[in-house]
Design a protein around this motif. Structure first.
Motif, mmCIF file in Angstrom:
data_model
loop_
_atom_site.group_PDB
_atom_site.id
_atom_site.type_symbol
_atom_site.label_atom_id
_atom_site.label_comp_id
_atom_site.label_asym_id
_atom_site.label_seq_id
_atom_site.Cartn_x
_atom_site.Cartn_y
_atom_site.Cartn_z
ATOM 1 N N UNK A 11 48.398 -10.488 23.119
ATOM 2 C CA UNK A 11 48.128 -9.248 23.827
ATOM 3 C C UNK A 11 49.364 -8.552 24.373
ATOM 4 N N UNK A 12 50.508 -9.184 24.389
ATOM 5 C CA UNK A 12 51.674 -8.478 24.880
ATOM 6 C C UNK A 12 52.800 -9.362 25.336
ATOM 7 N N UNK A 13 53.914 -8.701 25.631
ATOM 8 C CA UNK A 13 55.076 -9.349 26.194
ATOM 9 C C UNK A 13 54.934 -9.336 27.707
ATOM 10 N N UNK A 14 55.477 -10.327 28.374
ATOM 11 C CA UNK A 14 55.369 -10.414 29.826
ATOM 12 C C UNK A 14 56.740 -10.231 30.460
ATOM 13 N N UNK A 15 56.751 -9.511 31.573
ATOM 14 C CA UNK A 15 57.993 -9.295 32.321
ATOM 15 C C UNK A 15 57.665 -9.372 33.801
ATOM 16 N N UNK A 16 58.306 -10.282 34.520
ATOM 17 C CA UNK A 16 58.087 -10.403 35.954
ATOM 18 C C UNK A 16 59.137 -9.575 36.688
ATOM 19 N N UNK A 17 58.706 -8.904 37.745
ATOM 20 C CA UNK A 17 59.606 -8.027 38.480
ATOM 21 C C UNK A 17 59.109 -7.817 39.901
ATOM 22 N N UNK A 18 59.953 -7.236 40.711
ATOM 23 C CA UNK A 18 59.545 -6.852 42.054
ATOM 24 C C UNK A 18 58.629 -5.636 41.970
ATOM 25 N N UNK A 19 57.615 -5.620 42.797
ATOM 26 C CA UNK A 19 56.649 -4.515 42.795
ATOM 27 C C UNK A 19 57.357 -3.167 42.976
ATOM 28 N N UNK A 20 58.384 -3.113 43.819
ATOM 29 C CA UNK A 20 59.079 -1.840 44.058
ATOM 30 C C UNK A 20 59.756 -1.323 42.798
ATOM 31 N N UNK A 21 60.262 -2.215 41.939
ATOM 32 C CA UNK A 21 60.870 -1.777 40.671
ATOM 33 C C UNK A 21 59.827 -1.115 39.778
ATOM 34 N N UNK A 22 58.636 -1.705 39.746
ATOM 35 C CA UNK A 22 57.555 -1.124 38.949
ATOM 36 C C UNK A 22 57.119 0.217 39.530
ATOM 37 N N UNK A 23 56.969 0.273 40.839
ATOM 38 C CA UNK A 23 56.544 1.524 41.471
ATOM 39 C C UNK A 23 57.582 2.627 41.284
ATOM 40 N N UNK A 24 58.862 2.288 41.295
ATOM 41 C CA UNK A 24 59.910 3.270 41.007
ATOM 42 C C UNK A 24 59.766 3.804 39.586
ATOM 43 N N UNK A 25 59.454 2.914 38.655
ATOM 44 C CA UNK A 25 59.278 3.323 37.250
ATOM 45 C C UNK A 25 58.106 4.284 37.088
ATOM 46 N N UNK A 26 57.049 4.064 37.861
ATOM 47 C CA UNK A 26 55.890 4.962 37.777
ATOM 48 C C UNK A 26 56.281 6.389 38.132
ATOM 49 N N UNK A 27 57.270 6.543 38.993
ATOM 50 C CA UNK A 27 57.725 7.875 39.380
ATOM 51 C C UNK A 27 58.499 8.595 38.299
ATOM 52 N N UNK A 28 59.145 7.830 37.405
ATOM 53 C CA UNK A 28 59.963 8.444 36.352
ATOM 54 C C UNK A 28 59.302 8.377 34.974
ATOM 55 N N UNK A 29 58.354 7.442 34.827
ATOM 56 C CA UNK A 29 57.721 7.249 33.521
ATOM 57 C C UNK A 29 58.428 6.217 32.658
ATOM 58 N N UNK A 30 59.526 5.629 33.182
ATOM 59 C CA UNK A 30 60.308 4.665 32.407
ATOM 60 C C UNK A 30 60.688 3.467 33.265
ATOM 61 N N UNK A 31 60.504 2.270 32.713
ATOM 62 C CA UNK A 31 60.922 1.043 33.384
ATOM 63 C C UNK A 31 62.268 0.647 32.801
ATOM 64 N N UNK A 32 63.282 0.415 33.677
ATOM 65 C CA UNK A 32 64.650 0.185 33.220
ATOM 66 C C UNK A 32 65.329 -1.009 33.906
#
Length: 124
Positions: A11-32
């Protein structure tokens, strides 16, 4: 967009991260974010895991961190190549994404919890 189960290997690749990094990505549309404290631009790729690799990676890299999430990434929605590479000769190979991840390629976001002793509770 938070879920409680991590899907099977297919079903997919997994990547663990801090919630704030993910929430920042939601603002730009890109996870980096490549890994904890390291950007895609610095590393050149985004570290990922397969389900059977996640627990060891999570404890090694994020063992002392709080407020974590696991991103489930649909590799078919990526615009970047995925390479399976070993950190050293003869070691197990891990998926690496060679480019930014569009947030639309993240099919699930799974919160990471801890037990009373502080050990991460990750679905198997």
């Amino acid at each position: 967009m938070y879920d409680t189960e991590i899907p099977s290997r297919h079903d997919g690749l997994l990547h663990i991260t801090e919630r704030t990094s993910w929430e920042d990505a939601l603002g730009t549309g890109w996870y980096r974010t490549s890994t904890r404290g390291v950007s895609l631009d610095e590393q050149g790729f985004i570290h990922c895991s397969l389900p059977h690799q996640l627990c060891a990676v999570a404890e090694y890299v994020y063992g002392d961190a709080d407020d974590l999430v696991v991103l489930v990434i649909d590799s078919e929605r990526l615009g970047a190549p995925v390479e399976y590479e070993a950190p050293e000769p003869g070691a197990e190979r891990y998926p690496h994404i060679y480019g930014p991840v569009p947030t639309s390629a993240v099919s699930k976001v799974v919160p990471v919890e801890r037990d009373a002793e502080g050990h991460m509770l990750l679905p198997e």
